[in-house]
Design a protein around this motif. Structure first.
Motif, PDB file in Angstrom:
ATOM      1  N   ILE A   1       0.744  -1.130   0.086  1.00  0.00           N
ATOM      2  CA  ILE A   1       0.007  -0.062  -0.086  1.00  0.00           C
ATOM      3  C   ILE A   1       0.875   1.295   0.004  1.00  0.00           C
ATOM      4  O   ILE A   1       0.607   2.304  -0.571  1.00  0.00           O
ATOM      5  N   GLU A   2       2.071   1.255   0.438  1.00  0.00           N
ATOM      6  CA  GLU A   2       2.831   2.395   0.434  1.00  0.00           C
ATOM      7  C   GLU A   2       3.215   2.765  -0.902  1.00  0.00           C
ATOM      8  O   GLU A   2       3.652   4.003  -0.885  1.00  0.00           O
ATOM      9  N   LYS A   3       3.033   1.828  -1.699  1.00  0.00           N
ATOM     10  CA  LYS A   3       3.543   2.333  -3.307  1.00  0.00           C
ATOM     11  C   LYS A   3       2.455   3.276  -3.713  1.00  0.00           C
ATOM     12  O   LYS A   3       2.724   3.916  -4.653  1.00  0.00           O
ATOM     13  N   VAL A   4       1.220   3.117  -3.463  1.00  0.00           N
ATOM     14  CA  VAL A   4       0.278   4.030  -3.992  1.00  0.00           C
ATOM     15  C   VAL A   4      -0.144   5.289  -3.241  1.00  0.00           C
ATOM     16  O   VAL A   4      -1.064   5.986  -3.678  1.00  0.00           O
ATOM     17  N   ILE A   5       0.279   5.255  -2.007  1.00  0.00           N
ATOM     18  CA  ILE A   5      -0.048   6.768  -1.032  1.00  0.00           C
ATOM     19  C   ILE A   5       0.219   7.976  -1.954  1.00  0.00           C
ATOM     20  O   ILE A   5      -0.776   8.765  -1.935  1.00  0.00           O
ATOM     21  N   PRO A   6       1.256   7.919  -2.677  1.00  0.00           N
ATOM     22  CA  PRO A   6       1.619   9.323  -3.479  1.00  0.00           C
ATOM     23  C   PRO A   6       0.539   9.418  -4.464  1.00  0.00           C
ATOM     24  O   PRO A   6       0.382  10.796  -4.655  1.00  0.00           O
ATOM     25  N   ALA A   7      -0.225   8.548  -4.939  1.00  0.00           N
ATOM     26  CA  ALA A   7      -1.161   8.450  -5.915  1.00  0.00           C
ATOM     27  C   ALA A   7      -2.499   9.248  -5.466  1.00  0.00           C
ATOM     28  O   ALA A   7      -3.244   9.688  -6.106  1.00  0.00           O
ATOM     29  N   LEU A   8      -2.542   9.309  -3.868  1.00  0.00           N
ATOM     30  CA  LEU A   8      -3.633   9.774  -3.369  1.00  0.00           C
ATOM     31  C   LEU A   8      -3.817  11.449  -3.373  1.00  0.00           C
ATOM     32  O   LEU A   8      -4.840  11.834  -3.216  1.00  0.00           O
ATOM     33  N   GLY A   9      -2.626  11.924  -3.668  1.00  0.00           N
ATOM     34  CA  GLY A   9      -2.587  13.363  -3.941  1.00  0.00           C
ATOM     35  C   GLY A   9      -2.493  14.090  -2.554  1.00  0.00           C
ATOM     36  O   GLY A   9      -3.060  15.263  -2.597  1.00  0.00           O
TER      37      GLY A   9
END
Length: 399
Positions: A295-303
């Protein structure tokens, strides 16, 4: 003694012609049956089109023909089009102009000895336009086919498959990619034992190499998805506008039970199960229990960083930090930059780390496909999608 040889007996000539005549009669009867069945196809198709038109879905063919003699029925619809009215909550509420989809040809095939099984093939491309204007979207595929079993009665099962589907937005002469996939499959069937007046539908959705732009950053990188669900709350299969259908499902207490789902995207793997329903406002309500690896890989995509740059909405702070004002957060970040240039930016850029830690704290440790993972709920509250305290998406109403 005289040689007496009996004269040969003459066989009746009618026996020589019996088999050819029987074959000719059988061929004539079969031909009459085929042409009668072909004429009934036209009648059934017109009756179906009339029913769909009452539900706001108007189907038309520039040219329609029936072929396939002697063992098949092949119905070809060239210059096919469908005009959709009141098929979304927005259309129904505002009486917006209809949306029209056009495609080159639809070929429907049924064996004369098994007419309840129908197979269809679709010729690309398809174009979508609204308000009677030029095409606003173009849909392409390398191969598309569907099948339905059980017609003309209540369908027992149905499926549709697209190879290499692609959706582009058209602006003047420029096409912009909206969605791509290597394969999309949707299968459905009536669950065994479910009542005809209260059917439960089993569905399977598979997507390989999917990518969706302009919806959410998480959907832009390629992903694979496999979702298996059970839909309850249907009363019948009679044609009706989709908002009306969704309203009936909500009134009947219908639910979508996500029996099993798996999404894989790079290092991210997520599985989920749970139940979703509809609120009084026609929005999705419910909760899915998720287990996510990476999940840490997609946190930046949350904006998160962008949210801080634009200012944190007061409504968000009220949910996660009651009593804190949005202006105070913005002033604090500005003060950090004034005191030590660049410090405010560092805080913003590291906000994602804090969010990841916060989400990890919400759930519990788990293992998914041999990888470390976290298990936590994904909540749907009147259309809003929450990952812990963080709102990550908003789904429009269905009616």
């Amino acid at each position: 003694m005289p040689d007496i040889t009996p004269a040969p007996r003459r066989r009746p000539l009618w026996r020589l012609f019996l088999m050819p005549v029987l074959l000719l009669v059988a061929a004539a009867a079969w031909s009459a049956f085929w042409f009668f069945a072909a004429s009934q196809v036209e009648v059934k198709a017109d009756a179906w089109r009339a029913q769909e038109a009452k539900s706001g879905r108007v189907y038309d063919c520039a040219k329609r023909s029936v072929a396939g003699f002697p063992f098949r029925l092949e119905i070809s619809c060239s210059g096919a089009s469908v005009t959709l009215r009141s098929q979304t909550a927005e259309q129904a509420a505002s009486r917006a102009a209809p949306v029209t989809a056009k495609l080159g040809e639809i070929l429907v095939v049924a064996q004369i000895y098994d007419p309840k099984k129908v197979i269809a093939e679709f010729t690309a491309p398809a174009t979508l336009s609204d308000r009677g204007g030029p095409a606003s979207m173009v849909v392409n595929w390398s191969k598309a086919r569907s099948s339905v079993v059980g017609l003309p009665d209540i369908p027992q099962r149905a499926s549709i498959v697209f190879d290499d589907p692609a959706i582009d937005r058209v602006n003047a002469a420029v096409q912009t990619s909206l969605a791509r996939a290597k394969l999309v499959e949707l299968h459905g069937r009536r669950a065994e034992g479910s009542a005809l007046d209260r059917p439960v539908i089993e569905t399977v959705l598979k997507i390989q190499g999917g990518s969706v732009q302009e919806v959410h950053p998480l959907l832009a990188p390629p992903f694979d998805a496999d979702v298996r669900a059970m839909l309850s709350g249907l009363k019948d299969f009679s044609p009706k506008p989709w908002p009306e259908r969704f309203r009936e499902i909500a009134a009947a207490g219908g639910r979508v039970e996500i029996v099993q789902s798996r999404i894989a995207q790079g290092d991210l793997v997520a599985v989920a199960a749970g139940t979703l329903g509809l609120s009084a406002n026609g929005r999705i309500d419910g909760e899915l229990q998720m287990t996510v690896a990476g999940i840490e890989k997609v946190i930046p995509a949350l904006g998160i960083e962008k949210m801080l740059e634009e200012g944190v909405p007061q409504a968000t702070l009220d949910r996660v930090a009651p009593g804190v004002r949005s202006q105070d957060v913005s002033n604090l970040l500005g003060a950090l930059d004034r005191a030590i240039p660049g410090l405010g930016k560092v805080v913003k850029q590291n906000a994602n780390v804090g969010v990841a830690a916060g989400i990890n704290a919400l759930g519990k440790e788990s293992v998914l496909e041999g990888k470390k993972a976290r298990a936590f709920p994904l909540r749907f509250v009147d259309g809003a999608v929450f990952l812990g305290p963080l709102k990550v998406a908003q789904i429009p109403p269905l009616y």
